[in-house]
Design a protein around this motif. Structure first.
Motif, PDB file in Angstrom:
ATOM      1  N   ASN A  11      54.230 123.346  80.048  1.00  0.00           N
ATOM      2  CA  ASN A  11      54.764 122.868  81.146  1.00  0.00           C
ATOM      3  C   ASN A  11      54.448 123.716  82.556  1.00  0.00           C
ATOM      4  OD1 ASN A  11      57.167 122.384  82.931  1.00  0.00           O
ATOM      5  ND2 ASN A  11      58.558 123.847  82.260  1.00  0.00           N
ATOM      6  N   ILE A  12      54.204 122.989  83.530  1.00  0.00           N
ATOM      7  CA  ILE A  12      53.676 123.423  84.870  1.00  0.00           C
ATOM      8  C   ILE A  12      54.767 123.704  85.817  1.00  0.00           C
ATOM      9  CG2 ILE A  12      52.093 123.296  86.643  1.00  0.00           C
ATOM     10  CD1 ILE A  12      50.148 121.844  84.251  1.00  0.00           C
ATOM     11  N   LYS A  13      54.972 124.634  86.490  1.00  0.00           N
ATOM     12  CA  LYS A  13      56.020 124.485  87.538  1.00  0.00           C
ATOM     13  C   LYS A  13      55.332 125.215  88.753  1.00  0.00           C
ATOM     14  CE  LYS A  13      59.738 126.571  86.368  1.00  0.00           C
ATOM     15  NZ  LYS A  13      60.701 127.685  86.091  1.00  0.00           N
ATOM     16  N   ILE A  14      55.362 124.540  89.815  1.00  0.00           N
ATOM     17  CA  ILE A  14      54.826 124.943  91.054  1.00  0.00           C
ATOM     18  C   ILE A  14      56.063 125.790  91.940  1.00  0.00           C
ATOM     19  CG2 ILE A  14      53.821 124.178  93.572  1.00  0.00           C
ATOM     20  CD1 ILE A  14      52.739 121.958  91.962  1.00  0.00           C
TER      21      ILE A  14
ATOM     22  N   VAL B  26      51.888 129.259  91.175  1.00  0.00           N
ATOM     23  CA  VAL B  26      52.030 128.149  89.852  1.00  0.00           C
ATOM     24  C   VAL B  26      52.225 128.841  88.696  1.00  0.00           C
ATOM     25  CG1 VAL B  26      50.778 126.418  88.668  1.00  0.00           C
ATOM     26  CG2 VAL B  26      50.330 126.412  90.977  1.00  0.00           C
ATOM     27  N   GLU B  27      53.314 128.565  87.976  1.00  0.00           N
ATOM     28  CA  GLU B  27      53.830 129.095  86.650  1.00  0.00           C
ATOM     29  C   GLU B  27      53.360 128.239  85.455  1.00  0.00           C
ATOM     30  OE1 GLU B  27      57.797 130.223  84.234  1.00  0.00           O
ATOM     31  OE2 GLU B  27      57.429 130.935  86.291  1.00  0.00           O
ATOM     32  N   VAL B  28      52.839 128.515  84.514  1.00  0.00           N
ATOM     33  CA  VAL B  28      52.359 127.698  83.355  1.00  0.00           C
ATOM     34  C   VAL B  28      53.226 128.288  82.087  1.00  0.00           C
ATOM     35  CG1 VAL B  28      50.689 126.848  82.043  1.00  0.00           C
ATOM     36  CG2 VAL B  28      50.259 127.072  84.509  1.00  0.00           C
ATOM     37  N   CYS B  29      53.836 127.503  81.694  1.00  0.00           N
ATOM     38  CA  CYS B  29      54.595 127.774  80.237  1.00  0.00           C
ATOM     39  C   CYS B  29      53.616 127.253  79.258  1.00  0.00           C
ATOM     40  CB  CYS B  29      55.988 127.461  80.227  1.00  0.00           C
ATOM     41  SG  CYS B  29      56.730 128.294  78.672  1.00  0.00           S
ATOM     42  N   LEU B  30      53.126 127.903  78.176  1.00  0.00           N
ATOM     43  CA  LEU B  30      52.233 127.245  77.071  1.00  0.00           C
ATOM     44  C   LEU B  30      53.305 127.109  75.951  1.00  0.00           C
ATOM     45  CD1 LEU B  30      49.073 129.699  77.110  1.00  0.00           C
ATOM     46  CD2 LEU B  30      49.454 127.346  78.577  1.00  0.00           C
TER      47      LEU B  30
ATOM     48  N   ARG C 132      54.404 132.787  79.242  1.00  0.00           N
ATOM     49  CA  ARG C 132      54.179 132.247  80.624  1.00  0.00           C
ATOM     50  C   ARG C 132      53.195 132.755  81.452  1.00  0.00           C
ATOM     51  NH1 ARG C 132      59.590 134.243  82.159  1.00  0.00           N
ATOM     52  NH2 ARG C 132      58.923 133.494  84.260  1.00  0.00           N
ATOM     53  N   TYR C 133      52.502 132.033  82.379  1.00  0.00           N
ATOM     54  CA  TYR C 133      51.214 132.839  83.135  1.00  0.00           C
ATOM     55  C   TYR C 133      51.544 132.326  84.487  1.00  0.00           C
ATOM     56  CZ  TYR C 133      49.208 133.628  78.523  1.00  0.00           C
ATOM     57  OH  TYR C 133      48.705 134.134  77.253  1.00  0.00           O
ATOM     58  N   VAL C 134      51.127 133.136  85.425  1.00  0.00           N
ATOM     59  CA  VAL C 134      51.075 132.784  86.960  1.00  0.00           C
ATOM     60  C   VAL C 134      49.909 132.919  87.636  1.00  0.00           C
ATOM     61  CG1 VAL C 134      52.036 135.043  87.762  1.00  0.00           C
ATOM     62  CG2 VAL C 134      52.488 132.896  88.812  1.00  0.00           C
ATOM     63  N   ALA C 135      49.870 132.112  88.614  1.00  0.00           N
ATOM     64  CA  ALA C 135      48.433 132.623  89.485  1.00  0.00           C
ATOM     65  C   ALA C 135      49.009 131.706  90.706  1.00  0.00           C
ATOM     66  CB  ALA C 135      47.102 131.668  89.029  1.00  0.00           C
ATOM     67  N   THR C 136      48.163 132.092  91.817  1.00  0.00           N
ATOM     68  CA  THR C 136      48.258 131.475  93.176  1.00  0.00           C
ATOM     69  C   THR C 136      47.075 130.574  93.717  1.00  0.00           C
ATOM     70  OG1 THR C 136      49.661 133.304  93.825  1.00  0.00           O
ATOM     71  CG2 THR C 136      48.939 131.909  95.511  1.00  0.00           C
TER      72      THR C 136
ATOM     73  N   ALA D 214      42.039 133.382  84.784  1.00  0.00           N
ATOM     74  CA  ALA D 214      42.467 133.110  86.125  1.00  0.00           C
ATOM     75  C   ALA D 214      43.917 133.394  86.190  1.00  0.00           C
ATOM     76  CB  ALA D 214      42.007 131.660  86.064  1.00  0.00           C
ATOM     77  N   PHE D 215      44.599 133.414  85.216  1.00  0.00           N
ATOM     78  CA  PHE D 215      46.432 133.419  85.351  1.00  0.00           C
ATOM     79  C   PHE D 215      46.333 134.955  84.630  1.00  0.00           C
ATOM     80  CE2 PHE D 215      46.025 128.980  86.060  1.00  0.00           C
ATOM     81  CZ  PHE D 215      47.070 128.550  86.603  1.00  0.00           C
ATOM     82  N   SER D 216      47.549 135.519  85.431  1.00  0.00           N
ATOM     83  CA  SER D 216      48.048 136.643  84.567  1.00  0.00           C
ATOM     84  C   SER D 216      49.407 136.277  83.807  1.00  0.00           C
ATOM     85  CB  SER D 216      48.697 137.646  85.600  1.00  0.00           C
ATOM     86  OG  SER D 216      47.244 138.019  86.190  1.00  0.00           O
ATOM     87  N   LEU D 217      49.557 136.969  82.771  1.00  0.00           N
ATOM     88  CA  LEU D 217      50.642 136.864  81.638  1.00  0.00           C
ATOM     89  C   LEU D 217      51.892 137.487  82.468  1.00  0.00           C
ATOM     90  CD1 LEU D 217      51.891 136.196  78.886  1.00  0.00           C
ATOM     91  CD2 LEU D 217      50.962 138.537  78.039  1.00  0.00           C
ATOM     92  N   LEU D 218      52.933 136.671  82.083  1.00  0.00           N
ATOM     93  CA  LEU D 218      54.386 137.307  82.781  1.00  0.00           C
ATOM     94  C   LEU D 218      55.055 138.047  81.420  1.00  0.00           C
ATOM     95  CD1 LEU D 218      55.499 134.489  84.981  1.00  0.00           C
ATOM     96  CD2 LEU D 218      54.705 136.596  85.780  1.00  0.00           C
ATOM     97  N   THR D 219      55.477 139.058  81.893  1.00  0.00           N
ATOM     98  CA  THR D 219      56.051 139.841  80.949  1.00  0.00           C
ATOM     99  C   THR D 219      57.628 139.899  80.905  1.00  0.00           C
ATOM    100  OG1 THR D 219      55.766 141.888  81.925  1.00  0.00           O
ATOM    101  CG2 THR D 219      54.368 141.350  80.383  1.00  0.00           C
TER     102      THR D 219
END
Length: 97
Positions: free
Chosen positions: A2-5, A21-25, A30-34, A92-97
């Motif tokens: 799931n990709i959420k902008i 941009v948040e990506v939920c695998l 969940r990961y985030v990058a700008t 490229a993305f950071s893991l959200l905790t």
């Protein structure tokens, strides 16, 4: 996947802007990058020259920065898919905790 902008209170200018941009695998992580456009970085540096930030616009940095030619959804999706395919996503993305 799931990709959420994430962009609050304004429309996205696909040529000159940046978005989180948040990506939920599929595993639930969940990961985030700008994502930045080159035009946006140029605009930020120009603004910094006026505001005297970042050594008068000498530099710009952002954690988890990905530079794209456009903030079009298709470009963002293709970029994420390519990062996953090339096993670069977790760099490229950071893991959200």
């Amino acid at each position: 996947m799931n990709i959420k902008i994430l962009k609050y209170d304004q429309d996205v200018n696909v040529v000159n802007d940046n978005v989180d941009v948040e990506v939920c695998l599929d595993n639930g992580k969940r990961y985030v990058a700008t994502f930045f456009t080159i035009e946006n970085i140029i605009s930020i540096l120009s603004r910094y020259k006026e505001t005297k930030e970042c050594c008068n616009g000498l530099y710009f940095w952002a954690s988890d920065m990905i530079i794209v030619e456009s903030l079009d959804n298709n470009v963002i999706n293709k970029t994420i898919q390519d990062l996953i395919k090339n096993e670069e996503f977790h760099h490229a993305f950071s893991l959200l905790t």
